[in-house]
Design a protein around this motif. Structure first.
Motif, short mmCIF file in Angstrom:
data_model
loop_
_atom_site.label_atom_id
_atom_site.label_comp_id
_atom_site.label_asym_id
_atom_site.label_seq_id
_atom_site.Cartn_x
_atom_site.Cartn_y
_atom_site.Cartn_z
N ASP A 42 0.81 -1.21 0.00
CA ASP A 42 0.00 0.00 0.00
C ASP A 42 0.85 1.26 0.00
N GLY A 43 2.17 1.11 -0.06
CA GLY A 43 3.05 2.27 -0.08
C GLY A 43 3.12 3.01 1.24
N ARG A 44 2.75 2.32 2.30
CA ARG A 44 2.69 2.94 3.62
C ARG A 44 3.92 2.54 4.43
N ILE A 45 4.37 3.43 5.30
CA ILE A 45 5.46 3.11 6.23
C ILE A 45 4.91 3.24 7.65
N ASN A 46 5.09 2.20 8.44
CA ASN A 46 4.64 2.23 9.84
C ASN A 46 5.85 2.13 10.76
N LEU A 47 5.76 2.88 11.86
CA LEU A 47 6.78 2.75 12.89
C LEU A 47 6.08 2.26 14.15
N PHE A 48 6.48 1.08 14.62
CA PHE A 48 5.87 0.52 15.83
C PHE A 48 6.91 0.49 16.94
N ARG A 49 6.40 0.45 18.17
CA ARG A 49 7.26 0.12 19.30
C ARG A 49 6.72 -1.15 19.92
N ALA A 50 7.60 -2.01 20.34
CA ALA A 50 7.19 -3.34 20.82
C ALA A 50 6.14 -3.24 21.92
N ALA A 97 0.46 2.22 16.19
CA ALA A 97 1.66 2.67 15.48
C ALA A 97 2.11 4.01 16.05
N VAL A 98 3.39 4.16 16.24
CA VAL A 98 3.92 5.41 16.77
C VAL A 98 3.89 6.48 15.69
N ARG A 99 4.14 6.05 14.47
CA ARG A 99 4.18 6.99 13.36
C ARG A 99 3.77 6.25 12.10
#
Lengths: 711, 380
Positions: free
Chosen positions: B150-158, B163-165
């Motif tokens: 989907d062209g998306r970037i996700n930033l997760f924290r464990a 999603a953080v960002r």
């Protein structure tokens, strides 16, 4: 649970005359016990799976099987009693028929479809890829409305159930490598080196079967559920039979051992497959005349010729006979019978029947003591009499016996035919036939349909692999090595692979591209492009249509981009549009999109003169669609209003002509409503403004150009 | 290459990853994780190559890898990374991202944390969302970055459920892989041959830098960063080409190396010996690239059993940076110095080699022919 009858689906086999295999079906009904429960289903499944290559492989709610992208639609309304016929490609044939067309080679496998409500008398079926779907329908003659909910189950009847075994998957994968290697064996290799290589390939195949068998055996032992364990054990015995047959074929057809070594090979063969033989042989041979049988065991010595050996053996044989006649062993009946055995006395051997596991064990023992230099050509005679003696008319030969007997008779086609009928998978016959074909043993034989037998069996096997959700990749190589129908089959099958992710699609694409299957490449790209459009991923959609060189679709996507621009006033997916490169030439609309974006970039960079001439050329070269001209002219407005003169007088004339072309060609609308009036009003204002701006710019340009010339 | 062990596992392997060894320990690699794809039921599995008793005396099980434990995974395993010693992050074709926990005491795997629908498509007319495959994941404790079709970037924290960002529409085409460049910066590759650098400190949805192959728009499938020189990046493309980039300068690759005949699925620098590089491809080959200049004699540029291949090594960078004192052997533009020795590691051509991983002297790779290959003597 009401007493309802089960439907029985009888699979009849036959071929029609137009050289294409035809599968004939007759759906008949028979009264049976209640068949509505799931438990019942499972039992029937297990039975079906044991019986042959055709079994019911899975159940699921209707619709859950729709994984295939181009899944067959199910015909409705086929009545139960109707005799249905289904024509189709090679994938539809069930049995390979080598004999006369009229006779059936074996009893057709009966597959029970459980839980069908017979009172409705409705059932339909259709071919899926490599398998058959049978479903109950809610079709009702009397009521036209489809108010009655249908049966929630679709039954999938799979052709090759073994493909779904977890352990056999290893066999398929590992043997795939051997198969591909075999196809690449240099054709130039002749004589000994070629034979040695073929024997090695054969041994590799067998070692894979053995490895698989061992693992299956381990699993069978470890299984806690007795039914499960039993199922694995039966698989072990099938694998063991496969290896036994393969080994015999290897000795007789590939190794082509001459008299003398032949018996040694056969001894090894029996020893490998009958565990007790080792001990037994040691007992028999090691007991009586060690000196003499030592010399016997030197038999394969290369210095000895066959005649020498025969003479020596004759001598030893006579000596034994003399001992027997002299009554040397009369004091011990055991020793006497032993001596008789060593003389090849059949009656004495048969007395020890319980020690011999089977008739071929008996055969080899008998040959060892009476005809150690048996010629290949005479084998079948001894084999037949051994079988008759051993069974003694008490029982009839089993399929395995028939297969081995056919091998002893050097009737390869009979071996393959019997194996096709008896074994539950196509793996064995396909690979064995291919190997024998490489030994140039099958060339004389052509089928009256399709290609030759090798190809037919490989196609069957590969179709089975393609029916599997995961093993389809293996099938590709098998199709590749079917010169006549492989390509067509691959084209038909590859289109049915569901494209769940782009990664998988890329793998399928690669397969098609490597084989120049342009039609399939285009269809895959198109599917992906359509999917991307549905998901609002215009950039991806454009990439896929560029890859497929699909100009029409590229135009469609470009229009979507332009429409989005008109709505939102800004471009999306600039990273793609700015980097179209030569791909831009694919379609006029795409070229326009790229160029129009370039105009915006130039304008943004304040390169007004370049921007202006690009804008004008978009209209004069007819690249811009008419519908977009007004937008382009509106874009010219700010350029016309700049402090310095940007459009030259000549360019301004051109712009004016474009505007007049556009306004004059406008169709006259009948019955104007309020909305249209308002729209027209806006439009008229726009045109007026443009005319004013153009006139002013023209005036400024003329003055500027005139004063420049004058100075 | 002396010993390479194959094991058929009845599932097509999409990813293989070594479990990292604790920092500073002298342990060698002995456990790895695999993910399967295109199966009716996919799995994430843990395997051990440790010795089981002394079976190697009779040549039995030495080197063979044994299954430790496995767990069902919903959808194809698109990517797999060890988060730390006990945790594995898996990217799914269903768009979800799952953190699995390994319990060494009873040898089981369990789901620790799951972000469902991390990647999804929004349809134009309807509010409903369709899941989109998550194609790549990269971890740097405690952060997890994922990219998708989907062209998306996700930033997760464990430890965060959300999603953080998220950068929506980060890319107009499919993002194929992601890696960390420097801590707040990531690097993605996409299906139109672009390499983009993203800085999480910046608020906008625009990449801080775009690099691309000129004109051809050949999709890039994999990316890896040099372990010591963070500006050196290797990518592999659809045409099997290996590109080396210097992200500090230029927007084009420093060198293009003709390699495989089909998609290069993965590229990895050796983590502790970065003059060595490993690539695998759809064409069923697995290559070891040796750019170390200290090798005494190199008789041939290319070793591969019986297969002759055109090997092109041409550099397109300018000569300006040659004088730099510390220069990576991968950026060297001197043709004499820039000799690279390539060895094919698999004995036979097979179906696609989808994934590989290297750690110390050990290498593991997985194929569509449902086999896992392991070797423990890479540099013998």
């Amino acid at each position: 649970m009401r007493g309802c009858s089960r439907q029985r689906l009888i699979w009849q086999k036959g071929y029609c005359e137009d050289r294409l295999p035809l599968a004939q079906f007759s759906l008949t009904r028979c009264r049976g016990q209640d068949g509505g429960t799931r438990v019942e289903c499972r039992r029937v499944v297990a039975m079906a799976e044991r019986r042959g290559p055709c079994g019911i492989g899975g159940f699921g709610p209707a619709g859950s099987t729709g994984g295939a992208r181009a899944g067959s639609s199910l015909a409705t309304g086929a009545e139960l009693e109707a005799r249905a016929r289904s024509f189709g490609g090679p994938a539809n044939s069930r049995w390979l028929r080598l004999g006369a067309m009229e006779e059936l080679d074996g009893e057709p496998t009966v597959t029970l479809i459980p839980g069908v409500n017979s009172s409705k008398k409705q059932m339909c079926f259709d071919w899926g890829p490599g398998e058959m779907l049978v479903c109950e329908t809610s079709f009702n003659k009397k009521e036209k409305s489809e108010t009655v909910p249908g049966c929630p189950f679709i039954y999938i009847i799979r052709k090759d159930v073994d493909v779904y075994s977890q352990i056999l998957r290893k066999l398929f994968n590992e043997s795939h490598g051997i198969f591909v290697g075999l196809q690449r064996i240099e054709e130039e290799l002749t004589g000994k080196s070629r034979k040695a290589q073929l024997v090695r390939v054969s041994k590799n195949y067998r070692s894979v079967i053995r490895a698989c068998m061992e693992e299956m055996h381990q699993v069978a032992i470890a299984a806690k559920d007795p039914a499960c364990s039993c199922q694995f054990s039966s698989q072990v015995s099938i694998l063991s039979a496969m290896e036994l047959i393969w080994n015999l074929c290897e000795i007789l057809f590939i190794e082509v051992a001459p008299a003398g070594p032949l018996l040694l090979h056969l001894l090894d063969w029996v020893r490998l497959h009958v565990c007790e033989v080792d001990n037994l042989l040691a007992d028999v041979l090691g007991s009586e005349n060690p000196r003499k049988h030592e010399s016997f065991w030197k038999l394969p010595g290369t210095t000895q010729t066959l005649t020498e050996l025969e003479l020596k053996w004759q001598h030893w044989h006579e000596e034994c006979e003399r001992h027997l006649q002299d009554g040397t062993f009369a004091s011990s009946p055991h020793l006497e019978s032993l001596c008789k055995i060593m003389l090849g006395d059949e009656a004495a051997l048969l007395e020890q029947k319980e020690l011999l596991n089977n008739w071929y064990h008996f055969l080899v023992t008998r040959l060892l003591y009476s005809h150690p230099t048996v010629k290949p050509i005479d084998l079948h005679f001894y084999a037949q009499s051994s079988l008759d003696l051993f069974l003694g008319g008490e029982s009839s030969p089993e399929p395995l016996d028939n297969i081995l007997m056919a091998a002893f008779e050097f009737d390869i086609h009979q071996v393959i035919k019997e194996c096709s009928i008896a074994l539950s998978n196509w793996w064995f016959v396909a690979h064995l036939t291919d190997l024998l074909d490489h030994c140039k043993l099958l060339q004389s034989h052509n089928l009256y349909f399709g290609s030759n037998m090798r190809e037919f069996l490989l196609l069957e096997y590969a179709s089975g692999l393609f029916a599997h959700h995961s093993l389809w990749q293996l099938g590709v190589d098998y199709f590749d090595y079917c010169p006549e129908l492989g390509r067509v089959s691959l084209e038909l099958h590859i289109e049915r692979i569901p494209l769940s992710t782009e990664q998988k699609a890329l793998k399928v694409l690669r397969i098609c591209e490597q084989r120049q299957m342009t039609e399939q490449v285009r269809s895959i790209c198109k599917i992906l492009a359509m999917k991307a459009v549905r998901n609002n991923r215009l950039g991806s959609a454009l990439s896929w249509s560029i890859r497929a060189k699909d100009a029409a679709f590229a135009t469609l996507v470009s229009d979507r981009f332009l429409r989005d621009y008109c709505e939102r006033g800004c471009f999306s997916d600039l990273d793609l549009i700015d980097n179209l490169g030569p791909a831009m030439m694919l379609s006029d609309r795409l070229t326009f999109l790229g160029k129009y974006r370039e105009f915006h970039r130039l304008y943004g960079e304040k390169r007004f003169v370049d921007a202006a001439s690009l804008l004008l050329s978009l209209m004069t070269s007819q690249i811009a669609p008419r519908s977009f001209w007004m937008t382009l002219l509106t874009d010219a407005l700010p350029l016309l209003e700049q402090k310095q003169v940007i459009f030259s007088a000549e360019q301004t004339y051109e712009l004016m002509r474009c505007l007049e072309d556009l306004t004059s060609g406008r169709p006259v609308h009948g019955e104007p409503d309020a909305q249209r009036l308002q729209d027209d009003d806006i439009e008229t204002t726009k045109v007026e403004m443009l005319r004013l701006a153009l006139a002013r710019n023209l005036a400024r340009a003329i003055i500027k150009e005139g004063s420049l010339e004058g100075s | 290459m002396e010993e390479i062990y194959a094991k058929f596992v009845s599932q097509k392997i999409s990813k293989t990853r070594w479990r990292p060894v604790p920092a500073g320990s002298l342990q060698t690699a002995e456990t790895f994780a695999t993910g399967s794809w295109d199966n009716e039921e996919n799995r994430v599995s843990l395997w051990s190559i440790g010795d089981f008793g002394n079976l190697d005396s009779d040549g039995g099980f030495e080197g063979d890898h044994q299954l430790l434990c496995d767990i069902k995974h919903h959808g194809d395993v698109m990517d797999l990374q060890f988060f730390d010693q006990e945790r594995i992050v898996a990217a799914s074709s269903t768009g979800s991202v799952t953190l699995f926990l390994h319990h060494p005491n009873n040898q089981t795997l369990s789901v620790g944390q799951q972000w469902t629908a991390a990647h999804y498509h929004t349809s134009p007319g309807s509010p409903s969302c369709r899941s989109a495959p998550c194609t790549g994941v990269v971890c740097s404790n405690p952060e997890i970055v994922t990219v998708g079709e989907d062209g998306r970037i996700n930033l997760f924290r464990a430890d965060h459920k959300e999603a953080v960002r998220t950068i929506d529409n980060a890319d107009s085409s499919t993002l194929h892989a992601v890696t960390f460049l420097r801590t707040p910066e990531i690097l993605t590759v996409n299906s139109i041959g672009q390499l983009k650098i993203w800085d999480f400190r910046q608020q906008g949805n625009e990449p801080s830098q775009i690099l691309s192959l000129t004109g051809d728009r050949v999709p890039l499938h994999c990316v890896d960063r040099h372990p010591n020189q963070q500006h050196v990046v290797a990518t592999g493309g659809q045409d099997g080409m290996l590109s080396i980039w210097d992200v500090r300068q230029g927007t084009m690759p420093v060198s293009l190396l003709k390699a495989h005949e089909a998609e290069m699925w993965e590229v990895h620098f050796h983590p502790s010996n970065p003059d060595h590089l490993f690539t695998c491809s759809e064409d069923g080959s697995l290559w070891h690239w040796d750019a170390s200049t200290d090798a005494p004699e190199k008789s041939s540029l290319f070793h591969e059993g019986g297969r002759s291949s055109i090997f092109l090594f041409h550099s397109i960078s300018n000569q300006a940076n040659v004088h730099q004192s510390v220069i990576s052997s991968w950026l060297s533009t001197d043709p004499a110095k820039g000799r690279i020795e390539i060895t094919s590691l698999l004995p036979n051509r097979t179906l696609s080699v989808n994934s590989l991983d290297v750690l110390g002297p050990c290498l593991v790779c997985g194929t569509d022919a449902e086999a896992i290959y392991v070797t423990r003597q890479l540099f013998s």
